[in-house]
Design an enzyme around this catalytic site. Structure first.
Site, mmCIF file in Angstrom:
data_model
loop_
_atom_site.group_PDB
_atom_site.id
_atom_site.type_symbol
_atom_site.label_atom_id
_atom_site.label_comp_id
_atom_site.label_asym_id
_atom_site.label_seq_id
_atom_site.Cartn_x
_atom_site.Cartn_y
_atom_site.Cartn_z
ATOM 1 N N CYS A 1 -3.546 -6.276 3.335
ATOM 2 C CA CYS A 1 -3.030 -5.630 4.731
ATOM 3 C C CYS A 1 -4.355 -4.885 5.226
ATOM 4 O O CYS A 1 -5.283 -4.162 4.437
ATOM 5 C CB CYS A 1 -2.208 -4.558 4.093
ATOM 6 S SG CYS A 1 -1.730 -3.278 5.629
ATOM 7 N N ASP B 1 2.894 13.265 4.259
ATOM 8 C CA ASP B 1 2.182 12.096 3.848
ATOM 9 C C ASP B 1 1.198 12.339 2.703
ATOM 10 O O ASP B 1 1.046 11.577 1.601
ATOM 11 C CB ASP B 1 1.402 11.661 4.919
ATOM 12 C CG ASP B 1 0.749 10.245 4.618
ATOM 13 O OD1 ASP B 1 1.562 9.334 4.105
ATOM 14 O OD2 ASP B 1 -0.394 9.627 5.108
ATOM 15 N N CYS C 1 2.042 -5.602 12.913
ATOM 16 C CA CYS C 1 3.484 -5.689 12.640
ATOM 17 C C CYS C 1 4.284 -4.580 13.379
ATOM 18 O O CYS C 1 5.461 -4.970 13.682
ATOM 19 C CB CYS C 1 3.432 -5.343 11.165
ATOM 20 S SG CYS C 1 3.034 -3.859 10.422
ATOM 21 N N CYS D 1 7.893 -8.915 12.950
ATOM 22 C CA CYS D 1 6.690 -8.258 12.225
ATOM 23 C C CYS D 1 5.941 -9.019 11.231
ATOM 24 O O CYS D 1 4.821 -9.081 10.985
ATOM 25 C CB CYS D 1 7.369 -6.966 11.534
ATOM 26 S SG CYS D 1 8.585 -7.153 10.594
#
Length: 388
Positions: free
Chosen positions: A225, A145, A255, A205
């Site tokens: 978001c 990540d 979601c 979602c």
């Protein structure tokens, strides 16, 4: 001369090395391990550039700065020949959206309710990489990540799942609850087939998002978001979006939770990823009392710790303002004198939601006499009309 792709010895070596990787992955607790080629995501540069050109990355400037390496694994490491993608299930044992009915409780994203998954997975991947490098005589690099790797498109290309309409990876076996990691290697391995999209006409979602962060299916605007705003975004939160946060103080799972494919997902097996009891439904009131030392102690080893106490308490104050609970007023008032302007400003907004106009006006008049930070003064002045 026998071509490498048809040479039985080469094919056998690829088979043996690939099987070894899968066995090592299973031994380390990974639920999925599949392989793709470094050139398997040819559309990634265009899609990434369109995302950046639209400004949908918000203040995540590092995405622009690393776009060339992010869009093509061969730019990140020119010698890579195979990309191995790993998936680890972190599914919860209940639908996290039930917390929305408990406004005095704080909702922390499922992934952040125990140890930092970066540390958990990277340690496991390094063990796999060490054993594989010795076995294969090949160079390896592992990423989880934090490196400029487009893990979701690569995972889809490797067949772990597909990118759903919420842009996250969806698996037929684990729903939307997969952590991803990768191993780049100079070794040649057996390549897996990509997974096709199984979303169909479903838009669960998209409809679940509290802030309408999806301009269209398969597109996300980070600036709307809640996960981005509570974790990455510094400073004040757009006042128009604050009510939609509800009690979400770190990330948002709506979601992900809405995905119908979750019905096939079992709860996480890795104990370091199973939710701590004290983070399943913590009290908002407790979090409002945390100073920096207490915050660091409480979230030691947790990804929550990375955002720092001030940003965290900013998020908690939004939840307090949305709670409708008069029992949180005293704790919010105490934060009007916090050293952090970020905290003071959000304490103003929380109190504007919890107090009657006259009480709030008294606080406002007192504060404006000594408040010097312009952003905090703007929070006080924004509420002038409601106090008249």
């Amino acid at each position: 001369m026998i071509e490498p792709q048809t040479d039985p010895k080469i094919r056998k070596r690829r088979e043996v090395l690939t099987r070894f990787l899968r066995q090592e992955a299973a031994a380390q607790g990974f639920d999925l391990c599949r392989v793709t080629l470094p050139d398997a995501i040819p559309d990634a540069p265009h899609r990434l550039q369109a995302f950046l050109d639209a400004g949908r990355h918000g203040t995540m400037s590092w995405m622009e700065e690393t776009k060339e390496r992010r869009a093509d694994p061969r730019v990140l490491w020119s010698d890579v020949r195979s990309v191995v993608m790993f998936g680890m299930n972190y599914g919860p044992d209940e639908d996290p959206r039930h917390l929305q009915a408990l406004p005095d409780k704080a909702a922390i994203s499922v992934y952040a309710r125990n140890r930092d998954y970066h540390d958990v997975m990277k340690g496991k991947l390094k063990e796999i990489a060490t054993r594989f490098a010795a076995r294969a005589g090949a160079d390896v690099k592992v990423f989880v990540d934090t490196a400029p790797v487009m893990e979701k498109p690569l995972a889809a290309a490797a067949g772990l799942g597909w990118q759903g309409k919420h842009t996250n990876l969806v698996s037929r076996d684990f729903g939307s609850w997969l952590f991803l990691g990768s191993l780049f290697t100079t070794a040649d391995l057996e390549i897996d087939a990509a997974e096709r999209d199984h979303c169909g006409s479903c838009r669960a979602c998209l409809d679940a998002c509290p802030t309408d962060a999806f301009p269209a299916p398969y597109q996300i605007d980070a600036r709307r978001c809640i996960s981005y705003l509570t974790i990455e975004h510094k400073g004040a939160i757009d006042v128009a979006l604050r009510p939609a946060f509800g009690n979400r103080i770190y990330g948002c799972d709506d979601c992900l939770s809405a995905c119908p494919w979750n019905k096939f997902a079992a709860a996480a097996r890795e104990m370091k990823l199973v939710a701590r009891e004290d983070l399943k439904a913590p009290d908002i009131a407790f979090f409002l009392t945390l100073d920096d030392a207490a915050f660091r102690t409480h979230f030691s080893g947790s990804p929550v710790k990375r955002i720092g106490r001030d940003r965290f308490v900013r998020n908690v104050l939004i939840a307090a303002g949305n709670s409708g609970s008069s029992e949180l007023v005293k704790a919010c008032e105490a934060l009007l004198g916090d050293p952090s302007a970020e905290v003071r400003g959000m304490a103003v907004w929380a109190l504007s939601q919890l107090l009657e106009g006259s009480h709030f006006e008294t606080l406002r008049q007192a504060a404006l006499g000594h408040e010097t930070d312009e952003s905090v003064r703007e929070e006080w002045m924004r509420e002038t009309d409601r106090c008249i």
